[in-house]
Write a protein that holds these residues in place. Structure first.
Motif, PDB file in Angstrom:
ATOM      1  N   PHE A 149       0.886  -1.030  -0.186  1.00 13.57           N
ATOM      2  CA  PHE A 149      -0.061  -0.021  -0.063  1.00 13.57           C
ATOM      3  C   PHE A 149       0.887   1.261   0.011  1.00 13.57           C
ATOM      4  CE2 PHE A 149      -2.082   3.412   2.475  1.00 13.57           C
ATOM      5  CZ  PHE A 149      -3.232   3.504   1.680  1.00 13.57           C
ATOM      6  N   LEU A 150       1.843   1.338   0.883  1.00 13.44           N
ATOM      7  CA  LEU A 150       2.702   2.530   0.931  1.00 13.44           C
ATOM      8  C   LEU A 150       3.731   2.438  -0.300  1.00 13.44           C
ATOM      9  CD1 LEU A 150       3.820   2.398   4.783  1.00 13.44           C
ATOM     10  CD2 LEU A 150       2.390   3.752   3.740  1.00 13.44           C
ATOM     11  N   ARG A 151       3.982   1.517  -0.667  1.00 15.80           N
ATOM     12  CA  ARG A 151       4.870   1.784  -2.134  1.00 15.80           C
ATOM     13  C   ARG A 151       4.018   2.164  -3.201  1.00 15.80           C
ATOM     14  NH1 ARG A 151       6.191  -3.715  -2.917  1.00 15.80           N
ATOM     15  NH2 ARG A 151       7.797  -3.313  -1.488  1.00 15.80           N
ATOM     16  N   ALA A 152       2.612   1.806  -3.357  1.00 15.76           N
ATOM     17  CA  ALA A 152       1.820   2.093  -4.432  1.00 15.76           C
ATOM     18  C   ALA A 152       1.371   3.686  -4.355  1.00 15.76           C
ATOM     19  CB  ALA A 152       0.611   1.423  -4.376  1.00 15.76           C
ATOM     20  N   GLU A 153       1.339   4.208  -2.821  1.00 12.49           N
ATOM     21  CA  GLU A 153       0.910   5.447  -2.722  1.00 12.49           C
ATOM     22  C   GLU A 153       1.939   6.351  -3.227  1.00 12.49           C
ATOM     23  OE1 GLU A 153      -1.715   7.431  -1.613  1.00 12.49           O
ATOM     24  OE2 GLU A 153      -2.612   5.339  -2.161  1.00 12.49           O
ATOM     25  N   VAL A 154       3.322   5.975  -2.876  1.00 13.48           N
ATOM     26  CA  VAL A 154       4.356   6.993  -3.077  1.00 13.48           C
ATOM     27  C   VAL A 154       4.577   6.892  -4.691  1.00 13.48           C
ATOM     28  CG1 VAL A 154       6.887   6.955  -2.944  1.00 13.48           C
ATOM     29  CG2 VAL A 154       5.597   6.425  -0.901  1.00 13.48           C
ATOM     30  N   VAL A 155       4.425   5.707  -5.231  1.00 15.63           N
ATOM     31  CA  VAL A 155       4.637   5.831  -6.663  1.00 15.63           C
ATOM     32  C   VAL A 155       3.594   6.437  -7.421  1.00 15.63           C
ATOM     33  CG1 VAL A 155       4.831   4.403  -8.636  1.00 15.63           C
ATOM     34  CG2 VAL A 155       6.393   3.844  -6.696  1.00 15.63           C
ATOM     35  N   LEU A 156       2.361   6.113  -7.488  1.00 17.39           N
ATOM     36  CA  LEU A 156       1.137   6.773  -8.015  1.00 17.39           C
ATOM     37  C   LEU A 156       0.691   7.878  -7.584  1.00 17.39           C
ATOM     38  CD1 LEU A 156      -0.551   3.150  -8.900  1.00 17.39           C
ATOM     39  CD2 LEU A 156       0.827   4.730 -10.305  1.00 17.39           C
ATOM     40  N   GLY A 157       0.709   8.086  -6.023  1.00 18.14           N
ATOM     41  CA  GLY A 157       0.197   9.365  -5.547  1.00 18.14           C
ATOM     42  C   GLY A 157       1.245  10.524  -5.775  1.00 18.14           C
ATOM     43  N   GLY A 158       2.545  10.079  -5.664  1.00 18.48           N
ATOM     44  CA  GLY A 158       3.601  11.059  -5.966  1.00 18.48           C
ATOM     45  C   GLY A 158       3.880  11.330  -7.421  1.00 18.48           C
ATOM     46  N   GLY A 159       3.566  10.395  -7.998  1.00 18.29           N
ATOM     47  CA  GLY A 159       3.604  10.479  -9.698  1.00 18.29           C
ATOM     48  C   GLY A 159       2.554  11.452 -10.174  1.00 18.29           C
ATOM     49  N   PHE A 160       1.248  10.932  -9.408  1.00 18.22           N
ATOM     50  CA  PHE A 160       0.065  11.835  -9.919  1.00 18.22           C
ATOM     51  C   PHE A 160       0.425  13.311  -9.732  1.00 18.22           C
ATOM     52  CE2 PHE A 160      -3.961  14.014  -8.519  1.00 18.22           C
ATOM     53  CZ  PHE A 160      -4.424  14.232  -9.660  1.00 18.22           C
ATOM     54  N   LEU A 161       0.765  13.795  -8.401  1.00 19.70           N
ATOM     55  CA  LEU A 161       0.832  14.911  -7.930  1.00 19.70           C
ATOM     56  C   LEU A 161       1.884  15.674  -8.880  1.00 19.70           C
ATOM     57  CD1 LEU A 161       0.802  14.700  -3.968  1.00 19.70           C
ATOM     58  CD2 LEU A 161      -0.863  15.736  -5.601  1.00 19.70           C
ATOM     59  N   VAL A 162       3.075  14.839  -8.990  1.00 20.85           N
ATOM     60  CA  VAL A 162       4.421  15.569 -10.146  1.00 20.85           C
ATOM     61  C   VAL A 162       3.910  15.996 -11.272  1.00 20.85           C
ATOM     62  CG1 VAL A 162       6.585  15.167 -10.894  1.00 20.85           C
ATOM     63  CG2 VAL A 162       6.029  14.918  -8.419  1.00 20.85           C
ATOM     64  N   LEU A 163       3.129  15.072 -11.964  1.00 19.20           N
ATOM     65  CA  LEU A 163       2.884  15.236 -13.379  1.00 19.20           C
ATOM     66  C   LEU A 163       1.686  16.022 -13.543  1.00 19.20           C
ATOM     67  CD1 LEU A 163       3.146  11.394 -14.473  1.00 19.20           C
ATOM     68  CD2 LEU A 163       4.901  13.420 -14.974  1.00 19.20           C
ATOM     69  N   PHE A 164       0.628  15.856 -12.650  1.00  9.51           N
ATOM     70  CA  PHE A 164      -0.628  16.666 -12.952  1.00  9.51           C
ATOM     71  C   PHE A 164      -0.253  18.202 -12.642  1.00  9.51           C
ATOM     72  CE2 PHE A 164      -4.517  18.676 -11.089  1.00  9.51           C
ATOM     73  CZ  PHE A 164      -5.405  18.596 -12.470  1.00  9.51           C
ATOM     74  N   ASN A 165       0.267  18.437 -11.459  1.00  8.58           N
ATOM     75  CA  ASN A 165       0.617  19.867 -11.112  1.00  8.58           C
ATOM     76  C   ASN A 165       1.692  20.423 -12.004  1.00  8.58           C
ATOM     77  OD1 ASN A 165      -0.991  19.402  -8.889  1.00  8.58           O
ATOM     78  ND2 ASN A 165       0.701  19.022  -7.469  1.00  8.58           N
ATOM     79  N   GLY A 166       2.616  19.647 -12.410  1.00  9.25           N
ATOM     80  CA  GLY A 166       3.557  20.282 -13.727  1.00  9.25           C
ATOM     81  C   GLY A 166       2.859  20.449 -14.659  1.00  9.25           C
ATOM     82  N   TYR A 167       1.805  19.719 -15.156  1.00 15.12           N
ATOM     83  CA  TYR A 167       1.101  20.036 -16.353  1.00 15.12           C
ATOM     84  C   TYR A 167       0.292  21.498 -16.334  1.00 15.12           C
ATOM     85  CZ  TYR A 167      -2.794  20.191 -19.840  1.00 15.12           C
ATOM     86  OH  TYR A 167      -3.563  20.624 -20.465  1.00 15.12           O
ATOM     87  N   VAL A 168      -0.444  21.688 -15.004  1.00 13.71           N
ATOM     88  CA  VAL A 168      -1.232  22.682 -14.824  1.00 13.71           C
ATOM     89  C   VAL A 168      -0.118  24.027 -14.743  1.00 13.71           C
ATOM     90  CG1 VAL A 168      -2.465  23.766 -12.894  1.00 13.71           C
ATOM     91  CG2 VAL A 168      -3.143  21.397 -13.638  1.00 13.71           C
TER      92      VAL A 168
END
Length: 101
Positions: A55-74
């Motif tokens: 769970f923690l691995r998935a949160e770091v990878v996908l949650g962090g990835g979402f935050l970086v990519l989505f916020n970077g795009y915006v």
């Protein structure tokens, strides 16, 4: 002076909508991976410690990835692409005005 206030309101609304989108997306990611990681541990097929690590691995990878990519795009869109869109609209309007003459 009203243009300054409207610009601040637009920036504020972009920030608020960005934060709201981040919170909703992270909640959905938590629910999704919580269900798929902790579900088998409740049945007894996987240990709780293994489920927590996944769970923690998935949160770091996908949650962090979402935050970086989505916020970077915006951020990139608001800083660069939005200005290009405005300038291309003004160029088209100028071309149309020149054609009418």
């Amino acid at each position: 002076m009203s243009k300054r206030k409207s610009a601040k309101n637009k920036k504020g609304s972009v920030i608020v909508s960005l934060l709201l989108t981040n919170v909703v997306a992270l909640i959905l990611i938590n629910l999704w991976f919580g269900y798929y990681d902790f579900g088998p541990s409740f049945v007894g097929t996987v240990s709780f410690q293994h489920a927590l690590e996944d769970f923690l691995r998935a949160e770091v990878v996908l949650g962090g990835g979402f935050l970086v990519l989505f916020n970077g795009y915006v951020i990139i869109w608001n800083l660069f692409l939005k200005n290009q869109e405005k300038s291309s609209k003004s160029k088209r309007a100028t071309q149309q005005a020149n054609r009418k003459k």
